[in-house]
Structure formats: C-alpha cells, structure tokens
Design an enzyme around this catalytic site. Structure first.
Site: not given
Ligand SMILES: [Zn+2]
Length: 455
Positions: A97, A283, A287, A326, A414
């Site tokens: 990031s 995000d 994960h 992303h 990612h």
C-alpha cells in the site's frame, strides 16, 4: 436486474440520489460532461475546483461483483466505471500500500514499504501538497490509523511505513486542514501510553486544530473556519477504528459521517479543496480472507462515496475519483467448482472471523457454539473438527464462512491484477482506458490546473 436499472437510468435521466433512492434530474440541468462516451477533445475543459479521491484499499472487480450480489443491485460507483489502472511497484509486480499510495498520490513509482520518496530516497510532491500550494484546503480520512500507509503517502515522506510516530509529526507539520481516523497512540507521548516524544494533540491545538475523539464531538464541531486558519483533528481510537460490523458498539463515527463532516469544513475554502478518503479495512478483510468484513466495510465505503457524489452533484465543479490501490486476497466470485456465489449470506453474520477466534476457549471445545452464535449456518462434525485442528482458527472460520457463501480466496496477501477506476464529475472521462497508477494524480493535477512535480 442490474441491466433493467441502468436502462431506466439512461432513458429518463434518473440518477441515484441520497439514501439510494432514484431521483429525477432534468436534462436541462445536466452538466455537459454527463453525456456518455463524450470524447475528451469535445471543447474547452472546465477547471476542476475540488477533488475527492476515494480509495477502497484492496478492492477490485472481484469485490465489486460480490458486493453487487450482496447488495442486490448496482453499487453507486458501477455507472461511473471508466477504466483500469496498473499497480506494480518499482521493485515488485505485486505492490504494497505504501508504494501503491505513493504512485497514486505523487505520480512516481517507488519500492514497497516506502512513503512519499522515490527509489533514490528523494521526496516527491503529492497531489495534496500541490493543492495546498494553490491555496486549497486539504483533508485525509481513514478507518485505519491516520498515519497508516495510504493516508501517510499524501502528507509525509519516510523510508518505512512502519514509522508512524514520525509520519504523525510530518502530517501535522504539513498543515493538513482535516485529519479524521484512528491512531491516537502516535500523537500522545510515551508517558501517557502513546508512542510519541511530545504530545502532538496539545501541539495541534496550539496550531489551530480543534481536537475531537467521538462521533458526538465530531458532529458538534460544526464551526471550523478553514479560511480563518481553523483545522480539525479527529482521532477516534488508540489504534485503528473498529471494523464496520462493530461500529454501533463504539463511539466512533462512520466513514460516511467523517466524509460528510470533512466536506462541510473544506468546502468553505474559496480556492477549493482536495480530500482523500480511504476505506482502509477492505484490505484487512482480504488478508484475513473474511467475506463478512469485506462486504460490510465495502458497504460503509459505498455510503461515504454516496456523500461525495451527492456533494459533487450539487457543486458541479467537483471531481470524484474512486480507485483501489491493489487487490487483496485473490478473491473469487464462486468457489470450489460451483457455478454460483452467495455473498448475501454474510449479511446475517455478526462478527469478523478474528473476533470469533478470540471467543474460542483454549481447547476450542466451543467452536460450534461460537460460530453458530454469530452466523446463520449449521456446522457439521467435520466443519467443527477442521476449525478445532486448524493452525490458524481465524482463517479456518473465515474459510468455512467463505465456502458457505461461495466466495473463494487464492492468497492471504496482495495480488498484482489491474484495478477498476471510477470517476464522476467534470473531466471524469480523462480516466478512461488502461492507465498506470501514476497517471491518476497527474490527471487530477491537470484537471485542477495545478503543477505536480518531483520536489
Ligand atoms: Zn493497500
């Protein structure tokens, strides 16, 4: 059903208004950029006064599709899709990031982990700093710590994203007019349990900031005059804010409340404003391979986007750009060889997998009780055993829920896939086609007619 909605929208000039309702927009009031497919060169470009940059961290088309099924209709951004952007960093085909954000903030690629510096360590100017130089007011909003990678890249320059105490100092020194998010620990001194040398909140107050720490205080802070040098600092948690699923049990504001309040403050600036709003935890959900967290934080982000577009509709000189930095988790739409996806099933899940794992006792004998307490699903003996024996019970719970919802995952990190770019407002068509992440701030700078250069 999606198709039907968009046909109605095109045929009658209906637009999605506040609260998700369809409202009539008279053709006569339509700004000239509202026409679909209008070429870039079709006349003099109007100067954009304000930019609202909305970043759903980790969000890609996979999230967009699952979210549409979760919601049952198009998301507010769907009709504003323009193109895709490439996300690779200076040293990796899969970005983190900090490098992604640096590219999206300054137009310069850098190495993973680096905040606001090029690969040689030189500071790069960000779109926020360039906006400040033109007299615009600026704001940063996040559901992570406000010193986390994505907000940090807009107003600080450090070698490592982990140095959040230094990032906090630089962000304050950078005079960002509105900063709302988590991360109080990085603003209070070690003597008070924080990680800072001095008390930055006290320092901020001396420099014109009003400091707020709860939803109520944020809503009461309605007399901040940016033209008079007044600023707003809202730190609503020691660390990151809670996931959206927990928000009602906290005193923290929603992302949409923070967005709305920021716009209220910044729009008073007669030179215009630049605001970045991050849906930080999409995000983190990726994960963790947690479909519930992913959908509910995407929903909270959508409500914030609605506020931004609502303002832009009324204002007419505001460009809203929405782009993830992303993808995270390699989410799939459908899983385990099944031709279906059912993300709407997670609507009735009441905790993140991480929170459920916290509730497990030491020998995990209460797996069935905990998971059935927070989900609409009935576990088989085998499901219970899998979670009991898993190395990481949080991941096992999330994979169990994902299997039920037919949402798949291919990574806990990612991925390097291209990411959709959505834009609304004057010059929004400039974002069409296959772009690079470095193009986004350059196009914004051009739209605002400001210079964005290496420092
Ligand atoms: Zn990210």
């Amino acid at each position: 059903m999606f198709k039907k909605l968009s046909i109605i929208a095109l045929g009658t000039g209906l637009i999605l208004g506040a609260g998700g309702g369809w409202v009539q927009q008279a053709d006569a009031q339509k700004p000239d950029w509202a026409g679909k497919g209008k070429p870039d060169h079709a006349g003099p470009k109007e100067k954009v006064e304000n930019v609202i940059y909305m970043i759903p961290d980790g969000f890609n088309a996979d999230y967009a599709t699952n979210y549409r099924w979760y919601k049952g209709e198009d998301a507010v951004w769907d009709e504003h899709l323009k193109g895709l952007h490439k996300t690779y960093s200076e040293d990796s085909r899969v970005t983190d990031s900090a490098a992604a954000g640096t590219a999206m903030a300054s137009g310069v690629k850098t190495t993973n982990g680096t905040v606001g510096l090029d690969e040689e360590g030189n500071e790069v100017e960000t779109i926020l700093e360039a906006s400040e130089d033109q007299g615009k007011s600026t704001g940063l909003v996040a559901t992570s710590t406000i010193t986390h990678a994505t907000p940090a890249v807009f107003a600080s320059h450090v070698e490592s994203r982990d140095n959040e105490a230094e990032i906090a100092k630089q962000m304050l020194a950078n005079d960002v007019d509105v900063m709302l998010g988590g991360g109080k620990d990085f603003f209070v001194p070690e003597s008070e349990g924080g990680e800072q040398e001095e008390n930055l909140i006290e320092q901020a107050k001396e420099e014109g900031y009003t400091s707020v720490e709860t939803q109520e205080e944020l809503m009461d802070a309605d007399d901040i005059d940016v033209e008079d040098g007044e600023k707003l600092l809202g730190l609503f948690a020691d660390g990151p804010l809670n996931p959206e699923i927990d928000r009602e049990s906290t005193e923290q504001p929603s992302l949409s409340d923070m967005t709305e309040r920021s716009i209220d403050v910044l729009e008073q600036d007669k030179d215009g404003f630049f605001l970045m709003v991050e849906g930080s935890q999409i995000d983190w959900a990726g994960h963790d391979n947690d479909p519930t967290w992913a959908m509910k934080d995407t929903e909270a982000f959508e409500q914030a986007v609605e506020k931004a577009i609502e303002f832009a509709e009324e204002d007419g000189n505001t460009l809203v750009v929405i782009a993830g930095d992303h993808e995270t988790g390699g989410m799939t739409v459908g899983s385990n060889g099944v031709y279906d996806t059912k993300p709407e099933l997670v609507k009735d899940v009441t905790a993140t997998g991480a929170a459920m794992a916290e509730e497990l006792n030491e020998d995990r004998s209460n797996v069935e009780e905990v998971v059935e307490d927070h989900t609409p699903f009935d576990l088989t003996e085998e499901d219970v055993q899998t979670i009991q024996e898993a190395e990481d019970p949080k991941m096992a719970i999330n994979h169990y829920i994902s299997d039920e919802a037919l949402v798949g995952w291919t990574s806990s990190a990612h991925t390097g896939v291209d990411i959709p770019v959505y834009a609304y407002g004057p010059q929004s068509d400039s974002f069409s086609g296959l772009l690079d992440n470095t193009d986004l701030p350059k196009i914004m700078a051009e739209a605002m007619k400001i210079d964005l250069a290496d420092k």
